[in-house]
Design an enzyme around this catalytic site. Structure first.
Site, PDB file in Angstrom:
ATOM      1  N   ASP A  38       0.846  -1.198   0.000  1.00 39.64           N
ATOM      2  CA  ASP A  38       0.000   0.000   0.000  1.00 39.64           C
ATOM      3  C   ASP A  38       0.883   1.250   0.000  1.00 39.64           C
ATOM      4  OD1 ASP A  38      -2.326   1.418  -0.020  1.00 39.64           O
ATOM      5  OD2 ASP A  38      -2.949   0.906   2.007  1.00 39.64           O
ATOM      6  N   HIS A  55       3.338   2.640  -8.851  1.00 37.00           N
ATOM      7  CA  HIS A  55       3.193   1.200  -9.085  1.00 37.00           C
ATOM      8  C   HIS A  55       4.456   0.637  -9.756  1.00 37.00           C
ATOM      9  CE1 HIS A  55      -0.864   1.555  -7.734  1.00 37.00           C
ATOM     10  NE2 HIS A  55      -1.316   2.169  -8.811  1.00 37.00           N
ATOM     11  N   LEU A 149      11.541 -20.993  -3.580  1.00 38.26           N
ATOM     12  CA  LEU A 149      10.462 -20.119  -3.096  1.00 38.26           C
ATOM     13  C   LEU A 149       9.190 -20.271  -3.925  1.00 38.26           C
ATOM     14  CD1 LEU A 149       9.600 -17.428  -1.513  1.00 38.26           C
ATOM     15  CD2 LEU A 149      10.454 -16.220  -3.525  1.00 38.26           C
TER      16      LEU A 149
HETATM   17  C1  FPP Z   1      -1.591  -0.102  -3.544  1.00 38.20           C
HETATM   18  O1  FPP Z   1      -1.181   1.242  -3.617  1.00 38.20           O
HETATM   19  C2  FPP Z   1      -0.947  -0.941  -4.585  1.00 38.20           C
HETATM   20  C3  FPP Z   1      -1.591  -1.561  -5.619  1.00 38.20           C
HETATM   21  C4  FPP Z   1      -3.051  -1.491  -5.803  1.00 38.20           C
HETATM   22  C5  FPP Z   1      -0.914  -2.341  -6.694  1.00 38.20           C
HETATM   23  C6  FPP Z   1       0.430  -2.901  -6.409  1.00 38.20           C
HETATM   24  C7  FPP Z   1       0.886  -3.758  -7.531  1.00 38.20           C
HETATM   25  C8  FPP Z   1       2.168  -3.890  -7.933  1.00 38.20           C
HETATM   26  C9  FPP Z   1       3.284  -3.138  -7.296  1.00 38.20           C
HETATM   27  C10 FPP Z   1       2.481  -4.826  -9.076  1.00 38.20           C
HETATM   28  C11 FPP Z   1       3.259  -6.052  -8.624  1.00 38.20           C
HETATM   29  C12 FPP Z   1       3.275  -7.069  -9.700  1.00 38.20           C
HETATM   30  C13 FPP Z   1       4.298  -7.915 -10.074  1.00 38.20           C
HETATM   31  C14 FPP Z   1       4.046  -8.969 -11.079  1.00 38.20           C
HETATM   32  C15 FPP Z   1       5.681  -7.832  -9.575  1.00 38.20           C
HETATM   33  P1  FPP Z   1      -2.301   2.375  -3.732  1.00 38.20           P
HETATM   34  O2  FPP Z   1      -2.488   2.688  -5.174  1.00 38.20           O
HETATM   35  O3  FPP Z   1      -3.537   1.949  -3.020  1.00 38.20           O
HETATM   36  O4  FPP Z   1      -1.600   3.557  -2.995  1.00 38.20           O
HETATM   37  P2  FPP Z   1      -2.326   4.747  -2.201  1.00 38.20           P
HETATM   38  O5  FPP Z   1      -3.041   4.109  -1.034  1.00 38.20           O
HETATM   39  O6  FPP Z   1      -1.166   5.610  -1.775  1.00 38.20           O
HETATM   40  O7  FPP Z   1      -3.248   5.441  -3.157  1.00 38.20           O
END
Ligand code: FPP
Length: 257
Positions: A38, A55, A149
């Site tokens: 998050d 992201h 893993l």
């Molecule tokens: C939450 O931050 C994060 C997500 C919804 C997506 C996270 C996904 C990745 C990092 C991709 C990983 C994938 C691979 C295959 C390695 P948010 O957008 O809710 O942040 P905020 O709360 O600050 O708005």
């Protein structure tokens, strides 16, 4: 359409980073660490960037944790990458995230091979595009025999969805066996996580302290660690700090020791 390499972020290896830092891990390690990633959007906003850039940077944190888990011999690491509720975000962000995730899976195949990582995606795959489903099938088939893993990505997942789909299957079983007295194991074996140990440790980044419809059934006795660190800043040191916090906990599973 696939994202250009420049927007994907820089490749890094968690194992190399750890070896160079000579980090000491506690002897009491979890078998399964699960992470609610998050804070990507806030990380980007703080830097005057688009949310998607958070992201992109978050993928580098996934790599860092994956490398650390390989190095420290943690058998299962899972990540909540996209919830059923996330489908309600603006279309551009959903598309950007899906593209990023699909691309990351394809790109990490060499890393999975090199470190003997079994890659698994769990969630409501009926809602995913044919393109990403094909990438997932390929990645899962190519790594199915790996013995190191197990890395799990929860995609289009919610805990309530999982319990409901398992309950439907359990109800079907019961119709064929009406006298059966239902036990927790009857539901557990129909969850998408069947065969995977429940998380010993759940980490949530960015200061939020809630479960957000994640692994509702599977976290009955999980230890929770909440950190203020935003996901894109969560690297080996932050992971180690969470493992140290876990090692200090006394787990009694409702019993007296
Ligand atoms: C939450 O931050 C994060 C997500 C919804 C997506 C996270 C996904 C990745 C990092 C991709 C990983 C994938 C691979 C295959 C390695 P948010 O957008 O809710 O942040 P905020 O709360 O600050 O708005």
């Amino acid at each position: 359409m696939r994202c250009a390499p420049a927007c994907y972020g820089e490749k890094m290896s968690g194992t190399a980073a750890i070896q160079s830092k000579n980090m000491q891990v506690p002897t009491k390690l979890p078998q399964h660490v699960s992470i609610i990633m998050d804070g990507n959007g806030r990380w980007a906003k703080e830097r005057g960037k688009e949310r998607i850039q958070g992201h992109f940077e978050g993928v580098n944190s996934v790599r860092a944790v994956m490398g650390a888990a390989v190095e420290w011999k943690i058998p299962y690491v899972s990540f909540f990458a996209f919830s059923e509720e996330n489908w309600g975000r603006p279309e551009a962000e959903v598309n950007g995230l899906m593209e990023l995730i699909g691309r990351a899976m394809v790109r990490e195949m060499d890393t999975f091979r090199k470190y003997d990582v079994r890659f698994v995606v769990l969630g409501n795959r009926a809602r995913l595009s044919d393109e990403i489903n094909a990438d997932i099938d390929r990645a899962m088939e190519n790594t199915a025999g790996n013995k190191g893993l197990t890395m799990i990505l929860f995609l289009s997942y919610s805990g309530q969805w999982d319990i409901l789909q398992a309950a439907e299957k359990m109800a079907h079983d019961l119709m064929n066996n009406p006298g059966h007295r239902v036990r927790p194991e009857d539901l557990t074996r129909h969850l998408v996580t069947a065969g995977i140990p429940d998380p010993d440790l759940l980490i949530r980044t960015s200061g939020e302290k809630r479960i957000s419809n994640y692994l509702l059934w599977q976290t009955a006795y999980t230890e929770f660690v909440f950190t203020e660190t935003l996901w894109p800043d969560f690297r080996e040191e932050a992971f180690l700090a969470a493992l140290e916090e876990y090692a200090s906990r006394d787990r009694r599973f409702g019993k007296i020791k």
